[in-house]
Design an enzyme around this catalytic site. Structure first.
Site, PDB file in Angstrom:
ATOM      1  CE  LYS A 129      -4.410   1.153   0.243  1.00  0.00           C
ATOM      2  NZ  LYS A 129      -5.625   0.503  -0.253  1.00  0.00           N
ATOM      3  CG  ASP A 169      -7.293   3.713  -0.602  1.00  0.00           C
ATOM      4  OD1 ASP A 169      -7.780   2.589  -0.472  1.00  0.00           O
ATOM      5  OD2 ASP A 169      -7.323   4.552   0.313  1.00  0.00           O
TER       6      ASP A 169
HETATM    7  P1  NDP Z   1     -12.915   8.208  -2.304  1.00  0.00           P
HETATM    8  O1  NDP Z   1     -11.854   9.214  -2.093  1.00  0.00           O
HETATM    9  O2  NDP Z   1     -13.458   8.001  -3.665  1.00  0.00           O
HETATM   10  O3  NDP Z   1     -14.148   8.502  -1.330  1.00  0.00           O
HETATM   11  C1  NDP Z   1     -14.019   8.589   0.058  1.00  0.00           C
HETATM   12  C2  NDP Z   1     -15.346   9.082   0.607  1.00  0.00           C
HETATM   13  O4  NDP Z   1     -15.329   9.005   2.016  1.00  0.00           O
HETATM   14  C3  NDP Z   1     -15.646  10.525   0.249  1.00  0.00           C
HETATM   15  O5  NDP Z   1     -17.025  10.654   0.056  1.00  0.00           O
HETATM   16  C4  NDP Z   1     -15.187  11.267   1.491  1.00  0.00           C
HETATM   17  O6  NDP Z   1     -15.799  12.527   1.675  1.00  0.00           O
HETATM   18  C5  NDP Z   1     -15.659  10.295   2.538  1.00  0.00           C
HETATM   19  N1  NDP Z   1     -14.982  10.501   3.817  1.00  0.00           N
HETATM   20  C6  NDP Z   1     -13.656  10.587   4.068  1.00  0.00           C
HETATM   21  N2  NDP Z   1     -13.440  10.768   5.358  1.00  0.00           N
HETATM   22  C7  NDP Z   1     -14.666  10.801   5.945  1.00  0.00           C
HETATM   23  C8  NDP Z   1     -15.110  10.959   7.265  1.00  0.00           C
HETATM   24  N3  NDP Z   1     -14.239  11.123   8.261  1.00  0.00           N
HETATM   25  N4  NDP Z   1     -16.448  10.917   7.496  1.00  0.00           N
HETATM   26  C9  NDP Z   1     -17.332  10.736   6.488  1.00  0.00           C
HETATM   27  N5  NDP Z   1     -16.957  10.598   5.214  1.00  0.00           N
HETATM   28  C10 NDP Z   1     -15.636  10.625   4.953  1.00  0.00           C
HETATM   29  O7  NDP Z   1     -12.318   6.817  -1.713  1.00  0.00           O
HETATM   30  P2  NDP Z   1     -12.803   5.348  -2.009  1.00  0.00           P
HETATM   31  O8  NDP Z   1     -14.274   5.310  -2.166  1.00  0.00           O
HETATM   32  O9  NDP Z   1     -11.934   4.790  -3.061  1.00  0.00           O
HETATM   33  O10 NDP Z   1     -12.378   4.614  -0.646  1.00  0.00           O
HETATM   34  C11 NDP Z   1     -13.234   4.555   0.489  1.00  0.00           C
HETATM   35  C12 NDP Z   1     -12.768   3.450   1.416  1.00  0.00           C
HETATM   36  O11 NDP Z   1     -12.771   2.194   0.727  1.00  0.00           O
HETATM   37  C13 NDP Z   1     -11.341   3.603   1.964  1.00  0.00           C
HETATM   38  O12 NDP Z   1     -11.277   3.047   3.260  1.00  0.00           O
HETATM   39  C14 NDP Z   1     -10.527   2.738   1.018  1.00  0.00           C
HETATM   40  O13 NDP Z   1      -9.314   2.312   1.609  1.00  0.00           O
HETATM   41  C15 NDP Z   1     -11.483   1.586   0.807  1.00  0.00           C
HETATM   42  N6  NDP Z   1     -11.249   0.782  -0.388  1.00  0.00           N
HETATM   43  C16 NDP Z   1     -11.222   1.372  -1.623  1.00  0.00           C
HETATM   44  C17 NDP Z   1     -11.000   0.585  -2.738  1.00  0.00           C
HETATM   45  C18 NDP Z   1     -11.094   1.146  -4.119  1.00  0.00           C
HETATM   46  O14 NDP Z   1     -11.051   0.339  -5.056  1.00  0.00           O
HETATM   47  N7  NDP Z   1     -11.230   2.432  -4.325  1.00  0.00           N
HETATM   48  C19 NDP Z   1     -10.705  -0.857  -2.616  1.00  0.00           C
HETATM   49  C20 NDP Z   1     -10.874  -1.373  -1.271  1.00  0.00           C
HETATM   50  C21 NDP Z   1     -11.107  -0.561  -0.212  1.00  0.00           C
HETATM   51  P3  NDP Z   1     -15.189  13.872   1.014  1.00  0.00           P
HETATM   52  O15 NDP Z   1     -15.710  13.894  -0.383  1.00  0.00           O
HETATM   53  O16 NDP Z   1     -15.719  14.935   1.904  1.00  0.00           O
HETATM   54  O17 NDP Z   1     -13.687  13.732   1.091  1.00  0.00           O
END
Ligand code: NDP
Length: 449
Positions: A129, A169
């Site tokens: 990672k 991510d």
């Molecule tokens: P993105 O950056 O696309 O989205 C993250 C989302 O989470 C945004 O809507 C963000 O809001 C929100 N967010 C971040 N911090 C907080 C918080 N403290 N409270 C509420 N909402 C929050 O990331 P991903 O969707 O890619 O990833 C999300 C999760 O999934 C992570 O844990 C990642 O490690 C995991 N993951 C992702 C994979 C992937 O393929 N993308 C694969 C496996 C796991 P804002 O817009 O305000 O920043």
């Protein structure tokens, strides 16, 4: 806190001593070690070769300076990380996160989890990672490009389709992967498609990769529901986040007859009893890179935004935390239980605190850990690598069917392993043990390296 097997206490103590101040990493290791107690008794060969101790120490940790110039001509400085954790099963594989909260402890927790997740997919990929404390919010496309180019100017020397293959991510989507791939190609003079995944369809990407983590999580829950003769039909679902994982989880839930009535971002959550309007959510969050309050404003009608509460207060049958680590704590878990929630599945990595997991389990809520439930993203990344290696590209339907099959197999393996090791119905134990055994056996076979 559950006790550790006596052989694992010194292992955990060593992790704490060697990695001071890395709370998230300690949490991730602790959870796996707690699951491994029944394995230690059954397999003394792992202890003899110090497999568990070696697993907790990354094979390589890279930290580097990332200087870049902003639009005003000022020099900015960030820190880049890549933790190459374990390559017993294949090249290091795992995403890059760009977020101001990123530091070594976050990257290590994510890399550690990734080892077991990748093993569970049954595909030939190791765990790693990376990321940076760079904050993409409010940055122009030019600034993002210059940052990505500078980041890759150091990282490229550690990558390769047989060595280390990053993906996206938090904060890293197709746009950022594009800038990094472009810089890698330029520096190396090689069109090495398999060096990064999450690429665009016209330049080596795979169908379904964008959707894969969200879709995969929902396929996993579909299997959990099917195990008790149930389905998504008519179910109220809450999904936290509104990024890549959340958006495609919502899409698949709606396709399967469920109704997502709330989602969120870091500024608050929105409740929309009629069901989240996905086209509008994509417009606001993906195209306009706006806030969740913009969704509520444009949706009008019954949608309301809440900026000072918890999304877990919203009553639902299924809850999918899809935003970030430790976002669902004991208070949230208690609210879910009180409101009759039946299933919690982690779309994000480690979004549920250990106390919340305990509380959910004790209340009989079925709980799926991210290692198993969100493995669809990395699985489809591995399918992207397969297509790159054979210079082929598969159809959407075929790729989605492969993804669904992989999620079914992860579900079944987790539940069968849990049963075999005396923890029936415990997806956490099943996923940790099944992933561990696969990696541990490979480590034994490869000798002390
Ligand atoms: P993105 O950056 O696309 O989205 C993250 C989302 O989470 C945004 O809507 C963000 O809001 C929100 N967010 C971040 N911090 C907080 C918080 N403290 N409270 C509420 N909402 C929050 O990331 P991903 O969707 O890619 O990833 C999300 C999760 O999934 C992570 O844990 C990642 O490690 C995991 N993951 C992702 C994979 C992937 O393929 N993308 C694969 C496996 C796991 P804002 O817009 O305000 O920043």
């Amino acid at each position: 806190m559950p006790v550790l097997h006596e052989q694992l206490i010194p292992v955990f103590d060593e992790v704490i001593a060697r990695n001071p101040g890395e709370a998230e990493f300690h949490q991730a290791v602790r959870e796996v070690l707690e699951s491994l107690s029944p394995v230690v008794g059954k397999h003394p060969e792992y202890a003899d070769a110090e497999v568990i101790r070696r697993l907790c120490e990354p094979e390589r940790q890279i930290i580097f300076r990332v200087p870049w110039t902003d639009d005003a001509g000022r020099v900015q400085l960030n820190r880049g990380f890549r933790v190459e954790f374990n390559s017993a099963l294949g090249p290091y594989k795992g995403g890059l996160r760009f977020h101001p909260s990123v530091y070594l402890g976050i990257v290590k927790f994510l890399g550690f989890e990734q080892i077991f997740k990748n093993a569970l997919t049954g595909l030939p990929i190791g765990g790693g990672k990376g990321g940076s404390d760079f904050d993409p919010k409010g940055r122009s496309a030019g600034e993002i490009m210059r940052f990505c180019q500078s980041f890759m100017t150091e990282l490229y020397r550690h990558l390769g389709e047989y060595t280390d293959v990053p993906a996206g991510d938090i904060g890293v989507g197709q746009r950022e992967i594009g800038y990094m791939f472009g810089q890698y190609k330029r520096i190396t003079n090689r069109y090495e498609s398999g060096v990064l995944t999450g690429k665009g369809l016209s330049w080596g990407g795979s169908q379904v990769r964008t959707e894969a983590t969200g879709y995969g999580t929902v396929f996993f829950v579909k299997e959990m529901l099917a195990a008790t003769g149930d389905s998504f039909e008519g179910k109220k679902v809450v999904v936290s986040g509104s990024g890549n994982v959340a958006i495609y989880a919502i899409e698949k839930i709606h396709q399967l007859g469920g109704r997502v009535i709330a989602c969120s971002d870091s500024s608050g959550y929105v409740v929309d009893e009629a069901g989240i309007d996905l086209d509008l959510l994509k417009l606001v969050k993906v195209e306009q890179r706006g806030r969740i309050s913009d969704y509520a404003r444009l949706r009008g009608g019954g949608a309301r935004v809440v900026t000072d509460g918890s999304i877990w207060d919203v009553p639902c049958s299924v809850a999918l935390p899809c935003a970030t680590q430790n976002e669902l704590d004991e208070v949230g878990a208690r609210r879910l239980v009180e409101n009759g929630c039946q299933i919690v599945a982690e779309g994000a990595n480690m979004p549920t605190t250990p106390g919340a997991i305990r509380l959910l389990r004790e209340a009989g809520v079925r709980f799926a850990p991210g290692k198993a439930a969100n493995a669809g993203g990395v699985s489809t990344s591995a399918l992207e690598m397969q297509q790159n290696a054979s210079r082929d590209s598969w159809s959407f339907d075929y790729t989605e069917e492969r993804l669904a099959e992989i999620m079914r197999s992860i579900h079944d393996r987790s539940i069968e392993t849990a049963e075999e090791y005396g923890a029936p119905g415990d997806y956490v134990a099943g996923a940790n043990i099944a992933g561990f055994i696969q990696v541990a056996d490979a480590m034994l076979a490869l000798g002390i390296v």
